[in-house]
Motif scaffolding. Sequence first.
Motif, mmCIF file in Angstrom:
data_model
loop_
_atom_site.group_PDB
_atom_site.id
_atom_site.type_symbol
_atom_site.label_atom_id
_atom_site.label_comp_id
_atom_site.label_asym_id
_atom_site.label_seq_id
_atom_site.Cartn_x
_atom_site.Cartn_y
_atom_site.Cartn_z
ATOM 1 N N LEU A 1 -0.232 0.883 0.655
ATOM 2 C CA LEU A 1 -1.130 2.027 0.783
ATOM 3 C C LEU A 1 -2.455 1.623 1.425
ATOM 4 C CD1 LEU A 1 -0.494 3.809 -2.643
ATOM 5 C CD2 LEU A 1 0.206 4.601 -0.378
ATOM 6 N N GLN A 2 -2.908 0.408 1.147
ATOM 7 C CA GLN A 2 -4.158 -0.058 1.748
ATOM 8 C C GLN A 2 -3.944 -0.552 3.180
ATOM 9 O OE1 GLN A 2 -6.775 -2.364 -1.239
ATOM 10 N NE2 GLN A 2 -4.805 -2.280 -2.301
ATOM 11 N N ASP A 3 -2.809 -1.220 3.419
ATOM 12 C CA ASP A 3 -2.562 -1.805 4.739
ATOM 13 C C ASP A 3 -2.189 -0.772 5.799
ATOM 14 O OD1 ASP A 3 -3.035 -4.246 3.590
ATOM 15 O OD2 ASP A 3 -0.918 -4.781 3.373
ATOM 16 N N HIS A 4 -1.452 0.270 5.384
ATOM 17 C CA HIS A 4 -0.879 1.188 6.369
ATOM 18 C C HIS A 4 -1.336 2.639 6.241
ATOM 19 C CE1 HIS A 4 2.126 -2.165 6.196
ATOM 20 N NE2 HIS A 4 2.000 -2.043 7.497
ATOM 21 N N HIS A 5 -2.041 2.976 5.165
ATOM 22 C CA HIS A 5 -2.435 4.366 4.975
ATOM 23 C C HIS A 5 -3.932 4.546 4.749
ATOM 24 C CE1 HIS A 5 1.794 5.490 4.860
ATOM 25 N NE2 HIS A 5 1.990 4.514 4.002
ATOM 26 N N GLY A 6 -4.703 3.482 4.854
ATOM 27 C CA GLY A 6 -6.147 3.587 4.776
ATOM 28 C C GLY A 6 -6.702 3.841 3.389
ATOM 29 N N TYR A 7 -5.929 3.594 2.354
ATOM 30 C CA TYR A 7 -6.417 3.787 0.992
ATOM 31 C C TYR A 7 -7.386 2.663 0.618
ATOM 32 C CZ TYR A 7 -3.114 7.453 -0.446
ATOM 33 O OH TYR A 7 -2.422 8.625 -0.587
#
Length: 457
Positions: free
Chosen positions: A299-305
């Motif tokens: 979620l942090q690497d690919h979705h900007g979370y």
Amino acid sequence: MTVVATIGARRRWLALTVVLAGQFMASMDTTVGNIAAPSIQRDLGIEPGTAALAVAAYTLMYASLLITGARLGSDRGRRRLFLIGIAVFTVSSVVTGAAPGAIVLIGARAVQGAGAAMAVPQAISFIQADFVGTARARALAAYGAMISLGATAGLALGGALIGLDILGLGWRIVFLINLPVGLVVLVGAARLLPAIAVAPRRLDLIGVGALTVGAAAVTGALALGPDTGWSRLDWAIAALGIAVVAAFVAWQRIQLARNGSPLFDLRIMAVPGVRPGLVALLLSGTTYTGVLFCVAADLQDHHGYGAAAAGLALVPFAVGFGVGSAPGSLVPHRRHPALTIVGLGILGACLIALGAADHLRPSAAGVLLLGAAGFGYGACFTPLLGLTVAHVRPDQVPDATGIATTTFQFSFVLGVALFGSVYAAAGLGRALGIMGTLACVAILPAAAMCPADSRAG
């Protein structure tokens, strides 16, 4: 000989609340360090490897001292060891939160882990000794829920607290918050936990040393391997740890042959249900932290979370676990093997379905599948833990407690090391697919528990 002071039903459940609060704190600190690590690195100006060591120091000492903590609880009294463990954990949490540099931080985190290892095994021992029948099933369900909620809270609550920057404390608040909670737990434990008269035995110091060194080496290699790229040194340390653990087992056999006082009674492994239960706990437990780590990273690497948002996105998994824990206290005990198999099947199927996509895209379907996976794990964990220790004698409870808590704590470390590496090399889809496969494989040892349980039931 151990004599347990009897307590009323209402006070027993209040005492359970206290020990579960201690378990919640210990579980939360297994994941909160991962969220705090980037902030710690920036604030203290330390290298990434040093920050990783500070995170791993807690898990390393926690996992390596659980069997010792269980044995000390049996020989010196559960209440005493729980109080000592929570006091050590609370004080070292404050030192961690006030650490001026890397050396103090790493040392305090290690002491935190030691305190948790002294306190946590007393929870299952308390449940096994003071609860029976349906009440024990409900207590184990609550215990399982605290493990899940604590670990998820470390991600979600930890990230939120760091983001709020309360009183300008930044990352330090996630450790300092243990002070008020720990004080409440200490007061409650002193008032509510039953006193136990014990006849202390000689502590197997050679066994303690060998197990601690061996388990710490294996755990340390697994915890730091993904950050160091699995260097030759990592493999060498892991091999050394395995050799020392093997020497520990040999020494315990010698102690038994001499009618000595081994740290861990290996005869517990011959009790029906223990071996297959431990295998199933190990296989299914790796999926738990695997999901937490890999989904949060994706979620942090690919979705900007952000870290806090990624942690909150995992709440459905924790809620599903909590809801899934309920059937274990409602279904008759003779049906627990079947419930375990169904839960593992649901967990495996949901993770395989989630892994069908290259990335976990935030969606209603993703939320439902995460919640269902958590439900499956909750449904299998509580009866599986109960079945693993169901047939042990009262005098074997500390050994069963120690090996069970060590197994699923080790599975958490293994889950991050294994699936963190798979995720980095092949992506979330492949990692989730392997997790689901392992959950399905765990059905085999769980099914092996059915005949013995059916005859007993």
